[in-house]
Structure formats: C-alpha cells, structure tokens
Design an enzyme around this catalytic site. Structure first.
Site, PDB file in Angstrom:
ATOM      1  N   ARG A 176       0.839  -1.197   0.000  1.00  0.00           N
ATOM      2  CA  ARG A 176       0.000   0.000   0.000  1.00  0.00           C
ATOM      3  C   ARG A 176       0.881   1.258   0.000  1.00  0.00           C
ATOM      4  O   ARG A 176       0.569   2.252  -0.667  1.00  0.00           O
ATOM      5  CB  ARG A 176      -0.918   0.014   1.236  1.00  0.00           C
ATOM      6  CG  ARG A 176      -2.045  -0.996   1.196  1.00  0.00           C
ATOM      7  CD  ARG A 176      -3.266  -0.499   0.457  1.00  0.00           C
ATOM      8  NE  ARG A 176      -3.808   0.701   1.057  1.00  0.00           N
ATOM      9  CZ  ARG A 176      -4.532   0.755   2.165  1.00  0.00           C
ATOM     10  NH1 ARG A 176      -4.822  -0.367   2.815  1.00  0.00           N
ATOM     11  NH2 ARG A 176      -4.992   1.892   2.624  1.00  0.00           N
ATOM     12  N   CYS A 236      -1.427   6.672   8.432  1.00  0.00           N
ATOM     13  CA  CYS A 236      -1.844   5.334   7.956  1.00  0.00           C
ATOM     14  C   CYS A 236      -2.936   5.538   6.919  1.00  0.00           C
ATOM     15  O   CYS A 236      -2.872   6.478   6.131  1.00  0.00           O
ATOM     16  CB  CYS A 236      -2.309   4.454   9.125  1.00  0.00           C
ATOM     17  SG  CYS A 236      -3.732   5.108  10.039  1.00  0.00           S
TER      18      CYS A 236
END
Length: 279
Positions: A176, A236
């Site tokens: 990611r 995040c």
C-alpha cells in the site's frame, strides 16, 4: 500506572474504585463483525464499550476523525469515565485499536491511561473471568479539554513536505505504501506522502500478540529509518493504525503526533503530492 500493563496486573487491580476498563475494539465494515455485540457477549468484568466509529466527528466525510471536545467529554461521562479515573484499554481487533482510544483519551485530557498487553485474546487464553451483558454506569464528570499538540492537519503536513521538520512514518503495509497495491477507497491515489518512511504496524508485535518492548521495539523503528530522538508524525489509511506506531514510539520515550486525516485525506486530495516506490 505504566502505559502498557499486563493481564496479571489488571487481574490483581480489578475492582479498585478508581479503575475503569474499556473495550475499544473497532473493525472495518468489510470484516463482517459487530464489536458491540461481541462486547455484550463477553468482556472483561466491569468493562465499558468505547465505540470508535461513533465517538468521532460524524459531520466529517473522512472516517473516524477526532470528535469535538464536548462530544468526547459527554460520551466519556456516559461511560462512567471521569476525572481521576485510571483507565485500562483493550481490544480484540487485528488493527490494535486500543492504541487509538489511548491516544484520543490523552488528547482530551485523561493522562492515567494504559493499554492491556495482549488484549482480550490473551486475557481469554489465560482463562481469566469474563462477563456478558451491558453494565449500568454511574455518570462521572469528565472535563471538556483538548490539546492538539499531538494532532497534525492537512496544511501542517503539506508544509512539512517542504520543511522536513518532522519525520513521517506510515503504518500501512509495504504494497500500500509503495503504490503496488491500489488504495481500497474510491478516487484515492495509491502511494505515500513524499519523504515518509514505512513501518507496517504489525511489526511492533510478538507472535503471541504482545507488544515488542525495549531493544526489540526500538530495532523496528531503526530499521524503518526513524531517529526516535527527533520529532515524529505517524500516518496510515484512516488514523487508526497510525496510533499503534505512536504508542510504540511513546513506549520508547518519543511523544509523536498523528496525522488524523491520513491517506484517506491526502490520497484523495488533488492538491497534494504523492510518491510511489520504496522510501
């Protein structure tokens, strides 16, 4: 009270007048779980349920953003969490969401707050007592207060890309972070904030689900290229697992800040620079 407490310690303290236990389990809708129902079925005796999804700014299109101080204080009062309480938080979530609740409580003025090492899974594995149902709580006064020194905004993060004043550490998985894996949110770019480092939050835990501590924990930050003697901001996907890195840094003496909008905000904003590939 230490920031990280053991199941043995909590078992010995249960029932103390000033002790409050909190279940802060939070999962994604795609996980197909209902943490509130799981809490009602079984929780540590006396624990209250801290609903991270609801104790947020529901007027903000971004997920799980910090709520206004008045809302937070009202929710804590209704849970029987008040000034002078010692609060121990646990979860039963793959995202280690007790850390997010720990950070929120500290932002809003509670300072005697700890995370239960190993969470509910360890408590149950050791055969310790649980109870079911919804306990009644006596309202307690929780002073309305907020200290945003550990919170970063989009504008602050944009300025930091230019200044590099604070290290930025991303808790998402490697694919990611690099952009090899597309972001699951619609209209959100893949990649990461330019200049940021990557430390997937799961690397802060031992195989048995307990926290790494001391040199083992420090090594994970060092491998990610972080200098814990310097300012740090964690990020995040939506501000949840960033709190895991922040809590880990706290255990090592670094009072990091958290970018609450995280990649949900940065990745969807057309005006922000995005980087791909490894840090």
């Amino acid at each position: 009270m230490d920031a990280l407490v053991t199941t043995e310690w909590l078992a010995n303290e249960l029932g103390a007048n000033d002790l409050r236990v909190v279940d802060a389990t939070y999962v994604l809708a795609s996980d197909g779980r209902d943490p509130a129902a799981e809490y009602e079925a079984a929780h540590i005796p006396g624990a209250v349920f801290f609903d991270i999804g609801e104790i947020s700014d529901l007027t903000n299109p971004l997920p799980t953003m910090l709520p206004p101080p008045e809302k937070f204080a009202s929710r804590m009062q209704s849970l029987g969490l008040g000034d002078g309480s010692r609060i121990v938080i646990y979860d039963n979530s793959p995202y280690r969401t007790a850390a997010r609740a720990w950070w929120m409580l500290r932002i809003f003025g509670a300072h005697d707050v700890a995370v239960l090492d190993g969470g509910f899974a360890k408590w149950q594995a050791e055969g310790r007592p649980v109870e079911s149902g919804k306990p009644q709580h006596r309202h307690r006064h929780f002073t309305v207060w907020a200290d945003d020194s550990q919170v970063r905004t989009l504008d602050q993060m944009k300025a930091n890309v230019d200044s590099g004043a604070e290290q930025v550490l991303d808790a998402r998985s490697g694919p990611r972070f690099t952009g090899e894996e597309p972001d699951p949110r619609p209209a959100t770019h893949a990649g990461h904030i330019p200049g940021s480092k990557n430390l997937p939050y799961k690397q802060l835990f031992n195989d048995d689900g307990t926290w790494k501590t001391g040199d083992a924990l420090k090594a994970e930050f060092e491998k990610a290229g972080v200098d814990l003697s310097k300012p740090l901001v964690t990020t995040c996907g939506s501000g949840i697992t960033a709190a895991v890195l922040l809590f880990g840094a706290h255990l090592l003496g670094n009072e990091a800040a958290l970018y609450d909008g995280s990649w949900s905000e940065w990745g969807a904003d057309m005006s922000t620079p995005k980087a791909t590939g490894s840090a």
